[in-house]
Design an enzyme around this catalytic site. Structure first.
Site, PDB file in Angstrom:
ATOM      1  CG  LEU A 153      -2.044  -0.994   1.209  1.00  0.00           C
ATOM      2  CD1 LEU A 153      -2.828  -0.932   2.494  1.00  0.00           C
ATOM      3  CD2 LEU A 153      -2.958  -0.742   0.024  1.00  0.00           C
ATOM      4  NE  ARG A 154       7.167   1.144   1.657  1.00  0.00           N
ATOM      5  CZ  ARG A 154       7.675   1.063   2.878  1.00  0.00           C
ATOM      6  NH1 ARG A 154       7.837   2.141   3.573  1.00  0.00           N
ATOM      7  NH2 ARG A 154       8.041  -0.079   3.375  1.00  0.00           N
ATOM      8  N   GLY A 155       2.586   2.584  -2.213  1.00  0.00           N
ATOM      9  CA  GLY A 155       2.402   3.383  -3.421  1.00  0.00           C
ATOM     10  C   GLY A 155       1.251   4.357  -3.279  1.00  0.00           C
TER      11      GLY A 155
END
Lengths: 339, 608
Positions: free
Chosen positions: A277-279
């Protein structure tokens, strides 16, 4: 002190300049990775950014330049009971170079040799990480950095704290910095773990357009011949941009994102198949900074689009048979999601 | 022979001009990478440089293993201890301000000192914090990186080569060549030139000409035209001109831009369709096709680059004329180094703890088979002695020197990477069984050779619907022979799958710290896709794509074409993968193995 080349005088390389500004507005974004050939102005831009940033308030005499206004996350000395008035002063935002081949001692800090020798005292001499606290840590040729240093940096970057347990010393101090790395991908790939830690990633290329190259050389030559006069010519631009950054920093926490925008960003990341989910998180936060720089109150898809490339480029899975670069894939996905 | 003499005379003359230009503007030009062994030629050149520098300008020498303290300065330990107060010491960079810093054996200079020197050249000052001192002093200087490297990949760090204006190669000269120029020309008045420097007028078109020349020769860095401009300005000052003339810019192009050239100006419009689609692999453009036959630089002006029609031919020609014979090979070596990511030694060498060239010490446990660095251990322990003496109880007999676990320093070494040769053999029906046998034989002969060099060998065969690693990387000749004897043949030709498998294995090999080399034996005809389906066009297309990914990896590759007549498709494939192409029709094992062996060193320098 020699004068760095003014940030606003850098010709072209808009994506890099933009990414650096966004990272400066939101230091928690995770920094910027600049990949490209030699002589494309990577170091120039980072050093120029240093002088552009507005000064910050720091506790006088504190080796970690703690913020006098915030005791949370400050070093033990500054966060201790401080009913007494703390003397503070304005200092430039530190931009610390981590030279390739720097020893671990110099990075994390070590025993103060002078005091040990002269007085037989055990004292800690802060390293580069201490100096970079609240500022920027710049690693040129980050892809060639030795593995044990990379591990160390990852650790510190994740926790925001440098823990030193060595030579009988036991020290922990804050080390929150914006990591800026640059390098030439042809000289070595970056380890995937480190790649993922960078918030933004930009590719700089030698401009193919002769006019741009000519202008860049012309400006650099003028700067080399008379740095003071050159800087004076750009002083107004620099000041304007400095004010813009200061304003944006204040504005960022108040910026809204509509649910619709969140959904579209998620769609975009799903379409691109980014891991984790970092993106999404980075992209949304970066879009907020973009909006803040533009003095908008809500981050919209326009802002997302402006920073999608640097926020996602390094998060796509590599497919060796895919001749289409990640840039094109992102562009296509953007067009699809934007409708 | 006469040619040779004339050539030496030109080199020497240029070298002297470069020395004078540096003397005129040391900080602006950044310095020289001087490729020369010790001897009268090098001494004469340095003497010329020294004579041109202003009176009292420092000429200092840094050893190859120069430490941060020596370069940047720091605490003067002995003075501090004896005087009882902090005494700072200036470093080599600060003391070289206004003069030059000679770096001996610069090809062995480590990255860290190179980075410090590069930073000083960039900023004209040094800023460092060391030993509790803030060091900030001016350091406008030129660096003379003396390069005694013998091999092509044994060069001074790229960070330095990038920032120094000139790259001189005096290796071919003898003291006889020196006499040719000395005495017959008056020494230029360098002091006058220096004072004139600031007032030299730069024609507007000049920068554009220099940028265009750089673009035509594939020089991407913005530092190149900038350094060329400064060289031209210094040359104008030296000649007593007020405005930079064409002659000055031609000189600058010859001395600054030509040594950086990556390719010749394209004789025809380059196929740029894919350039935009491939941002991840910025490759230098391929040299023109007629390279093997045509050794003289073509003089076609660069007419096909869109709006670039202002190219000043004299400048480009000057740069082209300065390209020595054999340069085509050099250009390709440059380009390959770039592609392979081996600018300098990075990637070729790896840090190890057991053998190789020592590169310093680090904290570690000497028990795990690594070597203790006694000197560094003692040095690490030294500051602690007073403290430790204090804490030990009285009844214990104290050693005169107390060393604890924390003090242990282990030696670190840099080791040459060993090679792993990956054979990729076409075992399909299209490679006739007989030729397959010869290929096997050649592989065995090569294996024996590899074995002597203690290199590893791997074998991948492709046939039917896919590729198999028949022999994982090994040093065992015995095992390899066994596997080869059992190599089955026949079926379709899944060329793409084979190349992909080789690429993956090469990547794996590289991760283990070895240098992979690929030898592909095929006729270049594919008829099975990666999915294992038939279809010649699709299969060929996929093979091309896979081949290009090999090129992007920068893998050293040799393609042996074993078809009866040299097969254009194999040549195309070799081009796609950046391989050395070897057509060997009716080859027997001995021929193939000889060819591979003969081309092994050449594969480094000459590639298609």
């Amino acid at each position: 002190m020699a004068r760095p080349f003014p940030f606003t005088a850098i010709v072209g390389q808009e994506e890099m300049k933009n990414a650096l500004l966004v990272a400066a507005v939101d230091p928690t974004l995770g920094g910027v990775l600049i990949f490209g050939d030699r002589g494309t102005g990577k170091s120039t831009a980072v050093r120029a950014l240093a002088q552009l940033l507005p000064e910050m308030k720091a506790v006088e005499g504190c080796p970690y330049h703690c913020d006098p206004a915030r005791t949370a996350g400050a070093c033990p000395k500054c966060s201790g009971d401080s009913k007494a008035k703390i003397a503070s002063h304005m200092i430039p935002v530190p931009v610390v170079d981590l030279p390739l081949g720097a020893t671990e001692d110099r990075v994390v800090g070590a025993l103060d040799i002078e005091r040990a020798l002269a007085h037989g005292e055990k004292a800690f001499e802060p390293g580069l990480l201490a100096r970079a606290n609240r500022g920027f840590l710049y690693i040129d040729e980050v892809n060639l950095l030795e593995d044990h240093l990379v591990d160390l940096l990852l650790d510190v970057a994740a926790s925001g704290e440098n823990v030193v347990e060595r030579e009988g010393l036991s020290v922990r101090h804050p080390a929150r910095f914006v990591l800026v790395g640059s390098g030439n991908p042809e000289e070595g790939e970056l380890r995937p773990q480190l790649l993922d830690r960078f918030g933004l990633s930009v590719d700089v290329k030698t401009p193919t357009d002769i006019a741009t190259r000519v202008e860049a050389v012309k400006r650099r030559d003028a700067f080399d011949r008379d740095p003071a006069a050159f800087a004076a010519a750009f002083a107004a631009d620099e000041e304007r941009l400095r004010k813009k950054i200061t304003a944006a920093k204040k504005l960022v926490p108040t910026i809204d994102v509509a649910d619709e925008t969140r959904r579209r960003v998620a769609e975009l990341c799903v379409a691109l198949g980014t891991d984790g989910l970092r993106g999404e998180l980075t992209l949304l936060r970066a879009a907020r900074s973009v909006a803040a720089l533009e003095k908008a109150h809500t981050a919209t898809m326009t802002h997302v689009k402006a920073i999608a490339m640097p926020a996602l480029r390094h998060r796509l899975r590599r497919n060796p048979l895919d001749e289409v670069g990640s840039g094109v894939r992102i562009e296509r996905a953007l067009i699809e999601v934007m409708g | 022979m006469a040619d040779e003499n004339a050539r030496s005379a030109v080199i020497w003359k240029d070298a002297l001009v470069a020395a004078d230009l540096i003397a005129v503007d040391p900080a602006g030009l950044g310095g020289v990478v001087l490729r020369a062994g010790p001897g009268p030629v090098r001494d004469a050149w340095l003497a010329r440089l020294r004579a041109g520098l202003p009176k009292g300008a420092p000429v200092l020498r840094a050893p190859t293993d120069v430490g941060d303290g020596e370069l940047l300065g720091g605490l003067d330990l002995s003075a501090t201890l004896s005087s009882g107060r902090t005494v700072a010491q200036r470093g080599l960079l600060a003391r070289s301000h206004g003069g030059v810093l000679l770096v001996a054996m610069a090809e062995r200079l480590a990255q860290t000192p190179a980075a410090h020197i590069a930073a000083a050249i960039d900023a004209g000052e040094i800023v460092a914090e060391r030993d509790g001192l803030t060091i900030c002093s001016e350091a406008r200087l030129a660096v003379i990186a003396i390069d005694e490297g013998l091999e092509e990949d044994d060069r001074p760090p790229a960070a330095l080569r990038e920032r120094t204006a000139f790259q001189l190669d005096l290796r071919g000269l003898t003291h006889r060549d020196l006499g040719l120029q000395d005495g017959d020309q008056p020494r230029p008045d360098i002091t006058a030139a220096r004072s004139r420097l600031a007032s030299i007028i730069t024609p507007d078109s000049l920068i554009e000409v220099l940028c265009t020349t750089c673009a035509a020769l594939g020089v991407g860095s913005a530092r190149a035209p900038l350094l060329a401009l400064k060289a031209a300005r210094a040359a104008a000052a030296l000649a007593g001109r007020d405005v930079i003339s064409d002659e000055d810019s031609a000189l600058a192009a010859r001395l600054v831009i030509a040594p950086r050239a990556l390719h010749l100006p394209p004789a025809h419009a380059p196929d740029d369709e894919q350039a935009d689609a491939e941002p991840e692999t910025p490759e230098p453009e391929q040299p023109p096709e007629d390279q093997d036959s045509d050794q003289s630089p073509p003089n076609q002006p660069d007419d096909d680059k869109g709006d670039v029609r202002t190219l000043d031919d004299t400048v480009l020609e000057a740069a082209l004329a300065a390209l020595p014979p054999g340069l085509l090979a050099q250009l390709q070596a440059n380009a390959q180094r770039l592609r392979a990511g081996q600018t300098g030694k990075v990637g070729e060498a790896q840090n190890t703890v057991k053998r190789g060239r020592p590169i310093g010490a680090r904290r570690g446990d000497p028990r795990s088979g690594v070597r203790l660095d006694l000197l560094h251990t003692l040095r690490a322990a030294a500051p602690w002695q007073r403290l430790r003496k204090r804490t030990v109880a009285e009844d214990i007999v104290r050693p005169s020197l107390e060393i604890r676990r924390d003090d242990f320093r282990i030696k670190r070494f840099r080791d040459r990477k060993q090679t792993t040769t990956i054979f990729l053999v076409d075992a399909s029906g299209s490679a006739a069984l007989e030729r397959l046998g010869e290929a096997k034989g050649a592989v065995e002969l090569l294996l024996a050779d590899c074995y002597i060099r203690r290199d590893e060998v791997a074998l991948i065969a492709f046939r039917g619907v896919g590729a198999d690693i028949l022999l994982p990387p090994t040093r065992s000749l015995h095992r390899a022979k066994k596997e080869l004897a059992a190599l089955p043949g026949g079926g379709g030709t899944p060329l793409a799958a084979g190349i992909m498998a080789a690429g993956l294995l090469a990547d794996e090999v590289r991760r283990k710290g070895r240098t992979p080399t690929l030898v592909l034996i095929t006729d270049g005809r594919a008829n099975v896709t990666r999915e294992g389906l038939g279809g010649r066009a699709q299969a060929q297309n996929e093979a091309g794509i896979a081949a290009r990914s090999i090129k992007a990896q920068g893998l050293r590759t040799l393609l042996v074409d074993n078809s009866n007549r040299p097969e254009p498709r194999a040549g195309q494939l070799a081009d796609d993968m950046g391989a050395l192409y070897l057509p060997l029709p009716r080859a027997n094992s001995q021929m193939i193995s000889n060819a591979v062996r003969a081309s092994a060193p050449a594969a480094q320098a000459v590639r298609r």
